[in-house]
Each structure stands twice: as C-alpha cells, then as structure tokens.
Design an enzyme around this catalytic site. Structure first.
Site, PDB file in Angstrom:
ATOM      1  N   TYR A 146      27.402  41.505  41.686  1.00 11.03           N
ATOM      2  CA  TYR A 146      27.337  42.089  40.214  1.00 11.03           C
ATOM      3  C   TYR A 146      26.994  40.839  39.246  1.00 11.03           C
ATOM      4  O   TYR A 146      27.365  39.648  39.595  1.00 11.03           O
ATOM      5  CB  TYR A 146      28.815  42.358  39.964  1.00 11.03           C
ATOM      6  N   ASP A 241      24.186  32.711  39.905  1.00 10.45           N
ATOM      7  CA  ASP A 241      24.961  33.362  39.145  1.00 10.45           C
ATOM      8  C   ASP A 241      26.251  32.864  39.540  1.00 10.45           C
ATOM      9  O   ASP A 241      27.042  33.377  40.371  1.00 10.45           O
ATOM     10  CB  ASP A 241      24.998  34.932  39.282  1.00 10.45           C
ATOM     11  N   LYS A 269      32.996  33.302  32.141  1.00 13.54           N
ATOM     12  CA  LYS A 269      34.670  33.169  32.762  1.00 13.54           C
ATOM     13  C   LYS A 269      35.254  31.871  32.250  1.00 13.54           C
ATOM     14  O   LYS A 269      35.634  31.621  31.232  1.00 13.54           O
ATOM     15  CB  LYS A 269      34.775  33.627  34.149  1.00 13.54           C
TER      16      LYS A 269
HETATM   17  C1  LIG Z   1      32.032  38.811  35.616  1.00 15.19           C
HETATM   18  C2  LIG Z   1      30.612  38.397  36.106  1.00 15.19           C
HETATM   19  C3  LIG Z   1      29.452  38.685  35.072  1.00 15.19           C
HETATM   20  C4  LIG Z   1      29.508  39.259  33.872  1.00 15.19           C
HETATM   21  O1  LIG Z   1      30.415  38.507  32.996  1.00 15.19           O
HETATM   22  P1  LIG Z   1      30.755  39.246  31.683  1.00 15.19           P
HETATM   23  O2  LIG Z   1      31.319  38.083  30.855  1.00 15.19           O
HETATM   24  O3  LIG Z   1      31.836  40.127  32.261  1.00 15.19           O
HETATM   25  O4  LIG Z   1      29.630  39.911  30.896  1.00 15.19           O
HETATM   26  C5  LIG Z   1      28.312  38.265  35.748  1.00 15.19           C
HETATM   27  N1  LIG Z   1      28.196  37.757  36.897  1.00 15.19           N
HETATM   28  C6  LIG Z   1      29.227  37.674  37.568  1.00 15.19           C
HETATM   29  C7  LIG Z   1      29.150  36.952  39.119  1.00 15.19           C
HETATM   30  C8  LIG Z   1      30.616  38.201  37.320  1.00 15.19           C
HETATM   31  O5  LIG Z   1      31.534  37.873  38.126  1.00 15.19           O
END
Ligand SMILES: *Cc1c(COP(=O)(O)O)cnc(C)c1O
Length: 431
Positions: A146, A241, A269
C-alpha cells in the site's frame, strides 16, 4: 460487557454527515463486524474511549506513536511552537532542522528532502519525480503493498491472462491502469518478466521494503539486493516506501537493516510525532529536478508546517539517542516471548511474523512469506479473535491484514495482560 453507548451514538450522528461515518475506511471496523470506538484520550500505551473504557492500544495511530500517546516532550514542543503562531506560508527554521536531522542522523541515502503533509503526498510526488527524471511513464508496484490513495497506486494484478492490472477503486482512468504494472512481492522473476516486457518504459519500482499492509511480511533473503541490481541494470529508479518502516525498523529504516541504498525514499507516520507530516528524498541529482530548480512541479501550502515539525523534530531527537533501537528491539522480543507459548499451541492454525516492533499473527498455518500466503488467513476467525480481545480491553488492528504496532510505552504488565486475554480468546475461537 463493555458499555459502548456513547461511541454508538456518535457513530450514528457521524453517519449522517460524514461519508460512512469515518474519515478513513479501516476505522469503520467493518471487517470485524462492529461499529467504531470513539477515542477520548490516550496516555502511554493506553487509549480511553468516550464510554470510559480503557484499552491497551496496539495500533499506535497506525504507527506514528512510537513513544506512546501524549508523550510529554512532544506535547511541550507543540505548546512552545504554538505560542509563536501556527503557519506562515514562508520559510521557517524548523524545516531546516528537520531536513538536517533526516539527512545526517537517519537516512544517508537522502541527500536532499522535501517535506509534505502525508505519506500519500510523499509517494505520489516521488513517482512524478521519477517519471520526470527518467522521461518514462510506467511504474512497477507489488501486489499487497500500500502506498496511500493516489490513483497510480490503486491497481492490483489482473487475472492470470489479462495484460493489464485492474483498479482497486472506481474512478481510476484507463491510462493510469496501463502505466502501473503489478509484480509479486518476494518473487524477483516476476519483476524480471515485467521489466523485459516493458524494456525502456519503466521509470521506477516502488515497494514497502518490509511489507506492512498485508500484515507484516519481511523481504525474502536476497530479494531487495536483486531488486537493486535489476533496477541499476535497467536504468529504473528504486523507491523505498518507508512510511511504516522508516524510523522503526532501524534508525535508518529498512534500508539500513538490509543494507540497500534506494534512489528515493518516502517517509510518513512516525516523522510527524502524531501530527500530519510526510517527506520524500534521495539522490541530489534526482531531487534537484524539482521546481524551483528543475522542471518537476511539487508544492504545498502547509508543507514544512512549524507546529507539525516541532512535534516531529522532538520525536526524531529522541530516536537519535544511541541505544534507542536496541531498546525497541528488546521490546519486540519481550512481546514475542510473552505470547510465544500461546502461539506454539496453535502451530496448526496460526503463523507469526515479526521484525522488531512490528508483527502480525496470521490465522493460517505454515508461515506467511507472500501475499498469497497471507490471503489464506481465516478472516472470520480473526474477527472473532478481535471481538474477544477488545471486550477484554485489548485494542488490536481491526483487520487481519494490518500490523501490531508496539511503542516504547508498552510495559511488561501490558504484555502479560495481553497474553492472558489471548489465551482465553484463542481457546474460544480455535479450541
Ligand atoms: C500509511 C501508508 C501510506 C500513506 O500514508 P498516509 O499518511 O495515510 O497518506 C503510504 N505508504 C505506506 C507504506 C503506508 O503504510
């Protein structure tokens, strides 16, 4: 039985004016067959709902609260910054401090950085930059990873015979489907095949180096190394990511833990200390293609917001302490050691993956090494487990396919209480 009247009443009011009653779908508790809890406040590893119930929180706001709720130094930093103002739409000193911290104390591969307001903004900006830099349109992502909710990422693998993937959301155009290729995580041959079929067309490969959005799935030995090699051979940028793994898997994230230097890194995060912050960065020659130096546009009215960065900087300063990640790993080991005797009773029903403070109990036996393994989980049994645990004051992720996020605030007593509840509930659910 717990009382949930006040939460239920709020959800009913919310449902009239907020679509689905929630501002992010996982909060709706649908996959566990409940209605959401409304949280009133948090302290350390615990949250308290509007009905006065107390829970041991294993979500930690989906990762950001590595130091627990209402961590006093972060609250103090926000208070101090707040006295001065909240936003200027101009440069401020906090941005400089934050950039220096990221580049010099945490991520050596990040030579230049840009602050944004969420993980989604970080990934979508990194992909645009990769396309601008390489002059190529397509990206490769992995099934089950994701990367936030930008159109480009809402694509999953098609059926075996289909050339193109399919969208995992309505509203995504055909062109976007064509430009996002989907490979299989931990399967380097699937990457080679995809690159061969689209030679010279792929701008970047983006992945969670430690998969955290199918539940926790670590990279297979050699997988990241091979990815680094094929991307270099093909002139494709490698984007990590690290929105979950950054500042958590190690001080320098998964890239430090596994010794891989990506071209670009996305952060989110934890970096905001509980406030909305994201960032992306990497090689200077790539990052310098961003406006105003270069031709790739990217901007943000509230990007580098001093109030949010005051929280994030205080978080990062704490994480930069010499033994922080040793202590965090000990926390993860202590958690595993406490639940291990219970897990071992159910080797025919459960699998457990852990990397440091991240872990997932999958309701499927035999180990989970891929998206396909994870999907074999008995989600109905997970839902019953979740309901039994929340009734006993243990707040787990309301979906099988999410991680347990430990924080430094979790105590031995929290783990013992969790194990006691788990023991009872699993007897009910699994026998
Ligand atoms: C949570 C998440 C996102 C998106 O971040 P948001 O602040 O919710 O837009 C992108 N990549 C990963 C791996 C995530 O866990």
């Amino acid at each position: 039985m717990r009382r949930v009247d006040s939460s239920a009443a709020l959800f009913e009011r919310a449902s009239q004016y907020i679509s689905g009653g929630v501002n992010s779908p996982v909060r709706a508790f649908r996959s566990v067959g409940l209605t959401p809890l409304y949280i009133d406040h948090g302290k350390g590893a615990h949250v308290f709902d509007v009905d006065g119930n107390e829970y041991i929180d294993y979500i930690s706001s989906w990762g950001p609260l590595l130091l627990g709720h209402a961590y006093p130094p972060i609250q103090e930093a926000i208070r101090r910054e707040l006295e001065k103002g909240t936003s200027y739409g101009a440069c401020n000193a906090r941005e400089v401090e934050m950039a220096e911290l990221i580049c010099t104390k945490f991520f050596p591969s990040v030579e230049r950085v840009r602050m944004v307001n969420s993980g989604t903004e970080a990934t979508m900006s990194a992909v645009r930059l990769a396309r601008g830099f390489t002059g190529r349109d397509k990206i490769i992502k992995f099934e089950g990873c994701y990367h936030g909710h930008a159109d480009t990422f809402l694509i999953s693998a098609g059926s075996g015979l289909a050339t193109f993937g399919q969208t995992s959301s309505a509203g995504v155009t055909k062109h976007i489907i064509e430009d996002t290729l989907v490979a299989t995580y931990n399967d380097i041959e699937s990457v080679r095949r995809t690159l061969e079929a689209h030679r010279g067309e792929v701008a970047a490969i983006i992945l969670e180096p430690i998969m955290g959005n199918m539940g926790l799935i670590p990279p297979a030995p050699g997988f990241l190394e091979e990815l680094r090699r094929v991307t270099e051979e093909e002139g494709v940028l490698l984007i990590f990511d690290e929105v979950i793994s950054g500042f958590r898997a190690a001080r320098g994230g998964a890239q430090e833990l596994y010794g891989i230097r990506p071209d670009l890194t996305c952060l989110g995060k934890i970096i905001g200390g509980g406030l909305p912050v994201g960032a992306f960065g990497g090689r200077a020659d790539i990052m310098d293609r961003l406006a105003p130096l270069g031709d790739v546009y990217q901007a943000g009215t509230l990007s580098g917001n001093p109030l949010a960065l005051a929280a994030g900087i205080t978080m990062l300063q704490t994480l930069a302490e010499p033994d922080f990640y040793t202590r965090l790993e000990e926390k993860g080991q202590a958690f595993e050691a406490t639940i291990r005797p219970i897990l071992d009773r159910y080797t025919d029903r459960l699998s457990y993956n852990r990397v440091g403070s991240l872990s997932t109990i999958f309701f499927t036996p035999g180990g989970v090494h891929s998206n396909t393994d994870a999907k074999r989980s008995d989600t109905e049994a997970y839902a019953r487990y979740f309901r039994g645990m929340i009734e006993r004051g243990i707040y787990l992720p309301p979906s099988q396919f999410e991680c347990i996020f430990l924080s430094m605030a979790h105590s031995r007593e929290d783990f013992d209480r969790t194990a006691t509840a788990m023991d009872e509930v699993l007897r009910e659910v699994l026998g």
